[in-house]
Every structure is written in structure tokens, then in C-alpha cells.
Design a protein around this motif. Structure first.
Motif, PDB file in Angstrom:
ATOM      1  N   MET B 112       0.876  -1.323   0.069  1.00  0.00           N
ATOM      2  CA  MET B 112       0.080  -0.057   0.107  1.00  0.00           C
ATOM      3  C   MET B 112       0.802   1.339  -0.068  1.00  0.00           C
ATOM      4  SD  MET B 112      -3.022  -0.921  -0.401  1.00  0.00           S
ATOM      5  CE  MET B 112      -3.675  -2.382  -0.285  1.00  0.00           C
ATOM      6  N   ALA B 113       1.936   1.244   0.755  1.00  0.00           N
ATOM      7  CA  ALA B 113       2.820   2.409   0.807  1.00  0.00           C
ATOM      8  C   ALA B 113       3.351   2.836  -0.686  1.00  0.00           C
ATOM      9  CB  ALA B 113       3.843   2.125   1.875  1.00  0.00           C
ATOM     10  N   ARG B 116       0.635   3.945  -2.788  1.00  0.00           N
ATOM     11  CA  ARG B 116       0.462   5.717  -2.697  1.00  0.00           C
ATOM     12  C   ARG B 116       1.622   6.284  -3.048  1.00  0.00           C
ATOM     13  NH1 ARG B 116      -1.874   3.733   2.199  1.00  0.00           N
ATOM     14  NH2 ARG B 116       0.031   3.977   3.151  1.00  0.00           N
ATOM     15  N   ARG B 120       1.299   8.989  -6.035  1.00  0.00           N
ATOM     16  CA  ARG B 120       1.627  10.394  -5.642  1.00  0.00           C
ATOM     17  C   ARG B 120       2.713  10.987  -6.717  1.00  0.00           C
ATOM     18  NH1 ARG B 120       5.001  10.425  -1.849  1.00  0.00           N
ATOM     19  NH2 ARG B 120       3.825   8.977  -0.690  1.00  0.00           N
ATOM     20  N   ARG B 121       3.567  10.156  -7.041  1.00  0.00           N
ATOM     21  CA  ARG B 121       4.826  10.828  -8.185  1.00  0.00           C
ATOM     22  C   ARG B 121       3.877  10.841  -9.335  1.00  0.00           C
ATOM     23  NH1 ARG B 121       8.443   5.840  -8.389  1.00  0.00           N
ATOM     24  NH2 ARG B 121       8.014   5.573  -6.267  1.00  0.00           N
ATOM     25  N   GLU B 127      -6.263  13.396  -3.047  1.00  0.00           N
ATOM     26  CA  GLU B 127      -6.209  14.345  -2.588  1.00  0.00           C
ATOM     27  C   GLU B 127      -6.468  15.814  -3.052  1.00  0.00           C
ATOM     28  OE1 GLU B 127      -6.161  13.874   0.752  1.00  0.00           O
ATOM     29  OE2 GLU B 127      -5.794  11.753   0.482  1.00  0.00           O
ATOM     30  N   GLY B 128      -7.291  16.633  -2.550  1.00  0.00           N
ATOM     31  CA  GLY B 128      -7.202  18.146  -3.056  1.00  0.00           C
ATOM     32  C   GLY B 128      -7.844  18.464  -4.313  1.00  0.00           C
ATOM     33  N   GLY B 141     -11.444  16.374  -1.594  1.00  0.00           N
ATOM     34  CA  GLY B 141     -11.139  16.375  -0.285  1.00  0.00           C
ATOM     35  C   GLY B 141     -12.084  16.370   0.863  1.00  0.00           C
ATOM     36  N   THR B 142     -12.953  17.069   0.573  1.00  0.00           N
ATOM     37  CA  THR B 142     -13.907  17.345   1.623  1.00  0.00           C
ATOM     38  C   THR B 142     -14.926  16.363   1.376  1.00  0.00           C
ATOM     39  OG1 THR B 142     -15.330  19.006   0.506  1.00  0.00           O
ATOM     40  CG2 THR B 142     -13.504  19.732   1.888  1.00  0.00           C
ATOM     41  N   HIS B 143     -15.082  15.524   0.244  1.00  0.00           N
ATOM     42  CA  HIS B 143     -15.933  14.562  -0.358  1.00  0.00           C
ATOM     43  C   HIS B 143     -17.309  15.186  -0.226  1.00  0.00           C
ATOM     44  CE1 HIS B 143     -18.139  10.799  -0.621  1.00  0.00           C
ATOM     45  NE2 HIS B 143     -16.960  10.120  -0.871  1.00  0.00           N
ATOM     46  N   ARG B 144     -17.435  16.405  -0.947  1.00  0.00           N
ATOM     47  CA  ARG B 144     -18.725  17.062  -0.929  1.00  0.00           C
ATOM     48  C   ARG B 144     -19.056  17.565  -2.275  1.00  0.00           C
ATOM     49  NH1 ARG B 144     -18.075  20.937   3.942  1.00  0.00           N
ATOM     50  NH2 ARG B 144     -19.789  20.305   5.407  1.00  0.00           N
ATOM     51  N   PRO B 151     -24.958  22.557  -1.291  1.00  0.00           N
ATOM     52  CA  PRO B 151     -24.505  21.078  -1.019  1.00  0.00           C
ATOM     53  C   PRO B 151     -25.651  20.011  -1.485  1.00  0.00           C
ATOM     54  CG  PRO B 151     -25.052  22.089   1.032  1.00  0.00           C
ATOM     55  CD  PRO B 151     -25.173  23.041   0.084  1.00  0.00           C
ATOM     56  N   GLU B 153     -26.626  15.914  -1.020  1.00  0.00           N
ATOM     57  CA  GLU B 153     -26.405  14.627  -0.120  1.00  0.00           C
ATOM     58  C   GLU B 153     -26.526  13.369  -1.131  1.00  0.00           C
ATOM     59  OE1 GLU B 153     -25.569  14.019   3.125  1.00  0.00           O
ATOM     60  OE2 GLU B 153     -25.220  16.394   2.985  1.00  0.00           O
ATOM     61  N   PRO B 156     -22.901   6.595  -1.194  1.00  0.00           N
ATOM     62  CA  PRO B 156     -21.508   6.355  -1.572  1.00  0.00           C
ATOM     63  C   PRO B 156     -21.671   6.001  -3.130  1.00  0.00           C
ATOM     64  CG  PRO B 156     -21.881   5.588   0.534  1.00  0.00           C
ATOM     65  CD  PRO B 156     -23.089   6.194   0.184  1.00  0.00           C
TER      66      PRO B 156
END
Lengths: 230, 230
Positions: B112-113, B116, B120-121, B127-128, B141-144, B151, B153, B156
Motif C-alpha cells: 500500500m505504501a 501510494r 503520488r509521483r 487529495e485536494g 478532499g471534503t467529499h462534498r 450542497p 447529499e 456512496p
DNA sequence: CGAAATATGACAGTTTTATGACAGGCTGGA
DNA sequence: TCCAGCCTGTCATAAAACTGTCATATTTCG
């Protein structure tokens, strides 16, 4: 709540450090190589990094250089752990960007002193900081939480959890991320336990009229947010 | 929503990996040989490939080389799974183009590391990110999800479905492609179920004035598009 | 019109989260 | 050292929320 990332390839040293640091009230995360370290830094940004100078693969020096080059991570303080044979002075001259050096073997006291010094310099120290969101105030210096001036009694874990949320608002965190950030990694705790602490915290906040700030994001995790969602 | 293609001829390993990856929130697709893998890559482009080094027929190395040679697929990150006996270093020297290597047996954490790290690379990290189409915003990021600031609703599945559509607009997808992309392959679900989720999503979007973006393409599938068709 | 495909509404089984209770651990005092 | 009281992690259970399927309308198109 200060988080420290320990990067060392020897498990024994990592554990020893983690134990000592935890005892001092720091939250620790461990990584055994540069890759894992980078990973940890991104998913769970620490306040300080203890970095072994010699590691297989990407060495500590390389990692430090890389971190210092990246604007996003260049302010992360780094303390380098070096072995005695490695000639302190020479290493210092290498311009790795580390903020301090500690020579193995070192005394825990010495290490702690340097950690405090580096944290103080980087302004990350807990003294004096006060976090505010709406009417909620967290005073890290006095370790006190108030809503609208009224003090709230929080248990240690509740305090850390709230602290984490308030300093990382709006973003969703999975239970395991929350565990890593609030309990420290390398603890084995049931993910569901997070739910329970969330409930306790919610109940306390609600009883002071500060409800609905901790939001559940189904099948993902939790989020601390001012914007109430409908 | 990060999709990972697992290519390995041993079903047991595929399943184990799929289970672990799903647990981490990735969507997985499986292939048991190079042909199937290529197929999967084209119909359902993953964000990362876990590739077994030894496979009957076209080996992992061959496939990796081929993918890296094709300009269309050369940016797909590949993590190669190698057995211990196969001399890590030697393989690395083979210039297969893989982005990282993991030696079997490996710990899930380690894998997993590395995943990730590779994501990332390659900048594919979740993220973000904020996706925007007209007044519709999806904040990962905020899952919104918001329309015009308001907003919405979403459950999932609805979130994943919308996310998929928004990141692949203007193109028709068959129900089975949608299942693969949103639910992950190796799930056995009625194709008609897609219709139902489409309906639910449409209803939610419509109630916020964002109608007609999900279009039905008769006898083919669905398409998410700004250009309203008549 | 009639066949094929899609949209809908209802529903029951699952999954996920919230809650209340509880016992062991730890702390500060006596 | 022992005890009372607070913290904490875990469970079992209740309560919600979500999902996949079906049966049944509707629509589309030749």
C-alpha cells in the motif's frame, strides 16, 4: 499535539524512540525507509522528523534534501541521527538542510532537549497557541477548551481528537487516518473505537450548543466542518 | 476514485490483492494474463497496474515493455510483483519501465505504501482535487458535492457514479463499463441496476436544477454531457 | 401497432453507524 | 499498598441508510 515521524531502518531503534517519545506526550509515526517516510508525510503530516542518516536505498541525506527542496515540505523540521563514526562536522557541511544532528548513541534526555529546541524554533510549540472556530476555543497552552467562554471538560483522548479536527477542518478523514493522527500509528486499535470517541465528543459539544460540527461521511469517515450540510 | 488493475495468473493472489485494495478504497479490476490485461486497459483504463513478473505466455516484463512503448499507455504507472528468487537487482536492470517493484511475499502495508508513493509521483492522488462542470463541483478532499454552492447529499454509490461521469464526460459508456468503473470488476451485479442508480442520481441532480446532464443513449448506454441533445 | 429498451416505484436484505453497557487499566490519594 | 474514580477500548444491539432486484409502466422506433 505534536506528531513526530521516526525514520529508521532498524525496528529496534524505531521502537525505542517511539516508546520514549510517546512517554513525553508526542504522537509518533514510524517509517522504515524513505518511501514509507514520504508516504507518511503526505498522508499524515508530522511536525518534526527524526531521520536516520544511513539507510538502505534512499539515504536520510537524500530524503532530507528532497524534502527541503519541495516547498510543501521544506518547513518540516528534521533532526538527523548519525552514527559516531560519521564525523559530525563533515556531515553538517553537507548542506542537507537538517535542522539539527544527534549522534548515536545518544541519551534520551539529549534527544528530547533537541526536539524541544527545534520545535521551539519552528514555532510549532504548543505554548500560547489558541485555535478558534466560531465560539469554540482551544487553548493549547493551558490545555483548555471553551465554548462561548464556558469551559468544557474533555478527557485526554477527546482533547486530542478535537484538536486534530479543529486544526484540520473541512476535510474527510477515514477512521484509520484518524487513528494515525490522534493515537499515532503503530497502535493497534479497533477502527470502530473511533466511532465511540466521536460519539463522546459529539455529546460533549452538543451539550454546549456546539452540535453538528462533526459530520459523518458514510462509508468514508468523518469531517469537522462549520458548514452544516442539509 | 482510483482504479487499479491486478494482473496475475494465480487466482488466489488476485483475490487477496483485490480484497486488500478494495478495503483501502481502491476500485480493482482483475486480469489473469497479458491479453486480458491489455483488453482491460483499453475498455477501462486503470490509474495503476499491479503486474506479476512471471506469467505463462506473455510475461509481465513483456507486457510492461509493450505498455511503455505505446504512447497512449506509457504514462500508466506499473508496480511489478516479483518472487524473491528472481534477484531484485537483476530485474531492475532489465529496463522494463516499471515504476516500482515489490518482492513476494510482501506485507500489505508495504504494498500500500508503494502504491501510494507511485500514485503520488504520477500526480493521480485523490487529495485536494476539485472537479468542476458548470455549476457542479465535486470536492474530493471534503467529499462534498455542490451545485451553485448548495450542497447535495449523495449516497456512496451515487458519489462514485457521479465522480466517474464528471471525470469522463462527453463519452458513452455501456452498462457493463459503468459497472466495471464504478463498482469494480469481479462484482456480479445485474446490468439493469445501473439504470436504477442513474435514475437516483438524475433525480438528485434535477432537484437542484442540474437536469439532463446524464443522457440515455438507446441500446448503448449512458453519457454525461453538457451539450443537451434534442 | 408491437417488440425492445428504459424509467419507475416498491421492497427486503445488507452494510454501516450510533448507542449503551462494561471491564480492565491507570492515577492520585489515603 | 490499596481503593475509588476516571478513561478507554470493545462488544452486542439498535437504528439508519444504502443497495440490488423485481414487477410494472413508459417510451422509442421500425
Amino acid at each position: 499535539m505534536v506528531r513526530i515521524l521516526v525514520v529508521d531502518d532498524e525496528a529496534a531503534i524505531r521502537q525505542m524512540l517511539a516508546f520514549a517519545l510517546t512517554g513525553e506526550g508526542y504522537i509518533t509515526t514510524e517509517a522504515c525507509n524513505a518511501d514509507q517516510a514520504q508516504d507518511a508525510i503526505h498522508t499524515n503530516r508530522p511536525d518534526l522528523i527524526l531521520l536516520d542518516w544511513m539507510m538502505p536505498g534512499l539515504t536520510g541525506v537524500d530524503l532530507a534534501r528532497r524534502l527541503k527542496r519541495n516547498p510543501e515540505t521544506k518547513d518540516l523540521p528534521i533532526i538527523m541521527l548519525t552514527a559516531r563514526g560519521e564525523e559530525h562536522e563533515k556531515i553538517k557541511g553537507l548542506d542537507t538542510g537538517a535542522d539539527d544532528y544527534v549522534t548515536k548513541p545518544f541519551s534520551i534526555q539529549e534527544l528530547m532537549a533537541r526536539i524541544r529546541a527545534v520545535l521551539r524554533r519552528s514555532g510549532k510549540e504548543k505554548e500560547g497557541e489558541i485555535l478558534v472556530i466560531d465560539d469554540l476555543k482551544i487553548d493549547l497552552g493551558t490545555h483548555r477548551v471553551t465554548i462561548n467562554g464556558q469551559p468544557i471538560e474533555l478527557s485526554p483522548t477527546e482533547f486530542r481528537l478535537l484538536h486534530f479536527f479543529v486544526s484540520h477542518p473541512e476535510r474527510v478523514y477515514s477512521r484509520s487516518q484518524i487513528l494515525d493522527n490522534v493515537w499515532g500509528s503503530n497502535v493497534y486499535i479497533e477502527e470502530r473505537t473511533v466511532d465511540v470517541h466521536i460519539r463522546r465528543l459529539r455529546k460533549l459539544l452538543a451539550s454546549h450548543g456546539f452540535a453538528d460540527y462533526i459530520q459523518t461521511v458514510r462509508s468514508v469517515g468523518y469531517r469537522f466542518s462549520k458548514t452544516i450540510n442539509e
